[in-house]
Design a protein around this motif. Structure first.
Motif, PDB file in Angstrom:
ATOM      1  N   GLY A  34       0.945  -1.184   0.101  1.00 32.89           N
ATOM      2  CA  GLY A  34      -0.106  -0.073   0.055  1.00 32.89           C
ATOM      3  C   GLY A  34       0.882   1.343  -0.099  1.00 32.89           C
ATOM      4  N   GLU A  35       2.057   1.249   0.251  1.00 32.01           N
ATOM      5  CA  GLU A  35       3.021   2.324   0.213  1.00 32.01           C
ATOM      6  C   GLU A  35       3.436   2.622  -1.184  1.00 32.01           C
ATOM      7  OE1 GLU A  35       6.793   4.217   2.700  1.00 32.01           O
ATOM      8  OE2 GLU A  35       6.495   2.214   2.626  1.00 32.01           O
ATOM      9  N   GLN A  36       3.326   3.873  -1.541  1.00 30.09           N
ATOM     10  CA  GLN A  36       3.787   4.332  -3.106  1.00 30.09           C
ATOM     11  C   GLN A  36       4.802   5.458  -3.105  1.00 30.09           C
ATOM     12  OE1 GLN A  36      -0.058   5.808  -4.207  1.00 30.09           O
ATOM     13  NE2 GLN A  36      -0.956   3.509  -4.630  1.00 30.09           N
ATOM     14  N   GLU A  37       5.765   5.064  -3.659  1.00 28.76           N
ATOM     15  CA  GLU A  37       6.975   6.262  -3.937  1.00 28.76           C
ATOM     16  C   GLU A  37       6.358   7.324  -4.859  1.00 28.76           C
ATOM     17  OE1 GLU A  37      11.609   6.925  -3.666  1.00 28.76           O
ATOM     18  OE2 GLU A  37      10.923   5.119  -4.806  1.00 28.76           O
ATOM     19  N   ALA A  38       6.550   8.472  -4.468  1.00 29.23           N
ATOM     20  CA  ALA A  38       5.985   9.769  -5.074  1.00 29.23           C
ATOM     21  C   ALA A  38       7.160  10.241  -6.082  1.00 29.23           C
ATOM     22  CB  ALA A  38       5.378  10.827  -4.233  1.00 29.23           C
ATOM     23  N   ASP A 139      -2.822  14.720   6.046  1.00 32.88           N
ATOM     24  CA  ASP A 139      -3.239  15.080   7.108  1.00 32.88           C
ATOM     25  C   ASP A 139      -4.835  15.495   6.934  1.00 32.88           C
ATOM     26  OD1 ASP A 139      -2.712  16.324   9.698  1.00 32.88           O
ATOM     27  OD2 ASP A 139      -3.308  18.165   9.142  1.00 32.88           O
ATOM     28  N   MET A 140      -5.391  15.528   5.542  1.00 25.75           N
ATOM     29  CA  MET A 140      -6.851  15.369   5.385  1.00 25.75           C
ATOM     30  C   MET A 140      -7.624  14.296   5.184  1.00 25.75           C
ATOM     31  SD  MET A 140      -6.483  19.002   2.759  1.00 25.75           S
ATOM     32  CE  MET A 140      -8.244  18.787   2.348  1.00 25.75           C
ATOM     33  N   THR A 141      -6.917  13.083   5.150  1.00 28.51           N
ATOM     34  CA  THR A 141      -7.335  12.069   4.854  1.00 28.51           C
ATOM     35  C   THR A 141      -7.296  10.792   6.135  1.00 28.51           C
ATOM     36  OG1 THR A 141      -5.403  11.273   3.888  1.00 28.51           O
ATOM     37  CG2 THR A 141      -7.134  12.005   2.620  1.00 28.51           C
ATOM     38  N   LYS A 142      -7.381  11.511   7.346  1.00 27.25           N
ATOM     39  CA  LYS A 142      -7.293  10.506   8.553  1.00 27.25           C
ATOM     40  C   LYS A 142      -8.193   9.574   8.568  1.00 27.25           C
ATOM     41  CE  LYS A 142      -4.648  14.105  11.260  1.00 27.25           C
ATOM     42  NZ  LYS A 142      -4.714  14.908  12.481  1.00 27.25           N
ATOM     43  N   LEU A 143      -9.514   9.752   8.198  1.00 26.96           N
ATOM     44  CA  LEU A 143     -10.692   8.618   8.275  1.00 26.96           C
ATOM     45  C   LEU A 143     -10.225   7.389   7.740  1.00 26.96           C
ATOM     46  CD1 LEU A 143     -13.744  10.819   7.907  1.00 26.96           C
ATOM     47  CD2 LEU A 143     -13.000   9.521   9.861  1.00 26.96           C
ATOM     48  N   LEU A 159     -23.924   7.271   5.007  1.00 26.07           N
ATOM     49  CA  LEU A 159     -22.600   7.392   5.309  1.00 26.07           C
ATOM     50  C   LEU A 159     -22.090   8.699   4.123  1.00 26.07           C
ATOM     51  CD1 LEU A 159     -19.787   6.727   6.740  1.00 26.07           C
ATOM     52  CD2 LEU A 159     -19.450   4.912   4.947  1.00 26.07           C
ATOM     53  N   ILE A 160     -21.311   9.677   4.653  1.00 29.69           N
ATOM     54  CA  ILE A 160     -20.674  10.558   4.033  1.00 29.69           C
ATOM     55  C   ILE A 160     -19.237   9.628   3.402  1.00 29.69           C
ATOM     56  CG2 ILE A 160     -19.423  12.664   3.740  1.00 29.69           C
ATOM     57  CD1 ILE A 160     -21.231  13.594   5.744  1.00 29.69           C
ATOM     58  N   MET A 161     -19.185   9.546   2.195  1.00 31.43           N
ATOM     59  CA  MET A 161     -18.081   8.402   1.521  1.00 31.43           C
ATOM     60  C   MET A 161     -16.876   9.193   1.478  1.00 31.43           C
ATOM     61  SD  MET A 161     -20.570   6.058  -0.837  1.00 31.43           S
ATOM     62  CE  MET A 161     -18.933   5.183  -1.381  1.00 31.43           C
ATOM     63  N   LEU A 162     -15.750   8.612   1.580  1.00 35.47           N
ATOM     64  CA  LEU A 162     -14.418   8.858   1.248  1.00 35.47           C
ATOM     65  C   LEU A 162     -14.230   8.886  -0.286  1.00 35.47           C
ATOM     66  CD1 LEU A 162     -12.610   7.440   4.177  1.00 35.47           C
ATOM     67  CD2 LEU A 162     -13.530   9.698   4.291  1.00 35.47           C
ATOM     68  N   ASP A 163     -13.344   9.764  -0.792  1.00 40.54           N
ATOM     69  CA  ASP A 163     -12.757   9.225  -2.191  1.00 40.54           C
ATOM     70  C   ASP A 163     -12.356   7.933  -2.266  1.00 40.54           C
ATOM     71  OD1 ASP A 163     -13.344  12.024  -2.756  1.00 40.54           O
ATOM     72  OD2 ASP A 163     -11.205  12.562  -2.540  1.00 40.54           O
ATOM     73  N   ASN A 164     -12.811   7.005  -3.333  1.00 36.18           N
ATOM     74  CA  ASN A 164     -12.362   5.820  -3.639  1.00 36.18           C
ATOM     75  C   ASN A 164     -12.972   4.968  -2.688  1.00 36.18           C
ATOM     76  OD1 ASN A 164     -10.828   6.499  -6.166  1.00 36.18           O
ATOM     77  ND2 ASN A 164      -9.449   7.385  -4.400  1.00 36.18           N
ATOM     78  N   GLU A 165     -14.179   5.150  -1.898  1.00 35.00           N
ATOM     79  CA  GLU A 165     -14.748   4.341  -0.771  1.00 35.00           C
ATOM     80  C   GLU A 165     -15.926   3.750  -1.496  1.00 35.00           C
ATOM     81  OE1 GLU A 165     -16.202   4.158   3.700  1.00 35.00           O
ATOM     82  OE2 GLU A 165     -16.220   6.063   2.841  1.00 35.00           O
ATOM     83  N   GLN A 166     -15.963   2.486  -1.426  1.00 35.79           N
ATOM     84  CA  GLN A 166     -17.204   1.786  -1.854  1.00 35.79           C
ATOM     85  C   GLN A 166     -18.059   1.186  -0.846  1.00 35.79           C
ATOM     86  OE1 GLN A 166     -15.133  -0.944  -4.541  1.00 35.79           O
ATOM     87  NE2 GLN A 166     -15.599   0.520  -6.280  1.00 35.79           N
ATOM     88  N   PHE A 270      -4.293   3.815   2.219  1.00 40.62           N
ATOM     89  CA  PHE A 270      -3.930   4.611   3.395  1.00 40.62           C
ATOM     90  C   PHE A 270      -4.631   6.317   2.859  1.00 40.62           C
ATOM     91  CE2 PHE A 270      -0.625   1.433   3.216  1.00 40.62           C
ATOM     92  CZ  PHE A 270      -0.682   1.322   4.666  1.00 40.62           C
ATOM     93  N   GLY A 271      -5.118   6.487   1.938  1.00 38.95           N
ATOM     94  CA  GLY A 271      -5.669   7.726   1.719  1.00 38.95           C
ATOM     95  C   GLY A 271      -5.850   8.004   0.214  1.00 38.95           C
ATOM     96  N   ASP A 272      -6.093   9.280  -0.370  1.00 37.26           N
ATOM     97  CA  ASP A 272      -6.310   9.482  -1.506  1.00 37.26           C
ATOM     98  C   ASP A 272      -4.883   9.342  -2.427  1.00 37.26           C
ATOM     99  OD1 ASP A 272      -8.774  10.442  -1.130  1.00 37.26           O
ATOM    100  OD2 ASP A 272      -8.290  12.535  -0.943  1.00 37.26           O
TER     101      ASP A 272
END
Length: 292
Positions: A34-38, A139-143, A159-166, A270-272
């Motif tokens: 799940g870790e991606q190098e930017a 910091d904005m994707t803690k949920l 439910l208020i869905m997160l981006d890419n949440e299904q 882990f987030g967006d």
């Protein structure tokens, strides 16, 4: 008969974004699931810790790493959860002339550290600006990563869905057993978390990311058979009990949570997704958060 569903232990504790580690084995610098190098860049000096030594700076969706080019066992891993502020400054030196330096103020285990990463070339380092953007997004994707007991995550009983949440399943008739009477509510099972909310109070809820889920058990309680969710120590080691009506749904709900968690563990979210194209170039004294 009560069933027990224990979440797998494969890479269960995610330390990469939660800790600062010095001189770790090189294997700890490899990207976890799940870790991606930017981005990465060479010719960077860890000015405070390894003055005069050139190294590589790597930026992922969880942390920033510095690795000595000459001695890879000399390294740093700084999790984004530890970062208080990031500042980019222009600096001058007799050897390098005018160049850019990255000031990273951190706090870990009640101890503050300041790291200074100096660009040893005259080029304008794209990574410095990118790191600011990625940390802001983290910091904005803690949920995605943190357990949440209160807050605005439910609207009109949905439910208020997160981006890419299904959403995979919605379960009605779920009693939260945290009080003597119990509170009637609803489960939402998604690809990243399990959410319960009270039907009569939208701000009474719990959002449990799979990253913080340690085990699920079916066991007896004074309310009858209950689904018991235990969270990881870093999220408070909560033990949360739920009764599901009708009771016949209980085994299938527990099994589905276990199955979805297993899929998630193979490729955690882990987030967006990382945006590797910052819109603005770094400027002197550009900063995120409060600088020293």
């Amino acid at each position: 008969r009560c069933g027990v569903y224990i979440m797998g232990t494969h890479e269960q504790y995610v330390w990469q974004d939660r800790e600062i580690r010095f001189d770790v084995p090189v294997s700890h610098l490899k990207l976890r699931a799940g870790e991606q190098e930017a981005d990465s860049m060479d010719s960077v000096e860890d000015t405070k810790g390894n003055h005069g030594e050139s190294g590589e700076l790597h930026c992922t969706n969880l942390r920033v790493m510095w690795v000595s080019s000459k001695y890879p066992k000399t390294n740093l891993s700084i999790g984004y959860n530890c970062i208080v502020s990031i500042t980019v400054r222009s600096v001058s030196s007799r050897l390098k002339g005018t160049t850019q330096a990255l000031y990273v103020l951190t706090k870990f285990n009640s101890t503050r550290f300041e790291f200074i990463f100096t660009n040893l070339t005259t080029s304008n380092p794209r990574l410095f600006q990118l790191l600011q953007n990625i940390h802001k997004n983290y910091d904005m994707t803690k949920l995605y990563r943190d357990l949440k007991l209160r807050g605005a995550i439910i609207k009109n009983k949905e439910l208020i869905m997160l981006d890419n949440e299904q959403i995979y399943r919605k379960v009605n008739g779920v009693w939260n057993l945290s009080s003597d009477q119990g509170s009637l509510g609803t489960f939402f099972l998604s690809n990243v978390r399990l959410v319960w909310h009270a039907n009569l109070a939208e701000n009474f809820h719990v959002s449990i990311p799979f990253l913080q889920m340690k085990s699920i058990r079916i066991r007896d309680s004074k309310f009858g058979l209950a689904l018991v969710v235990e969270t990881m120590p870093q999220s408070g080691a909560y033990v949360l009990g739920f009764r599901i009506d009708p009771a016949e749904q209980l085994p299938s709900v527990a099994k589905e949570i276990q199955t979805v968690h297993g899929v998630f563990s193979g490729n955690p979210v882990f987030g967006d997704p990382i945006d590797t194209h910052p819109q603005h170039q770094p400027t002197p004294e550009a900063h995120v958060g409060e600088a020293l």
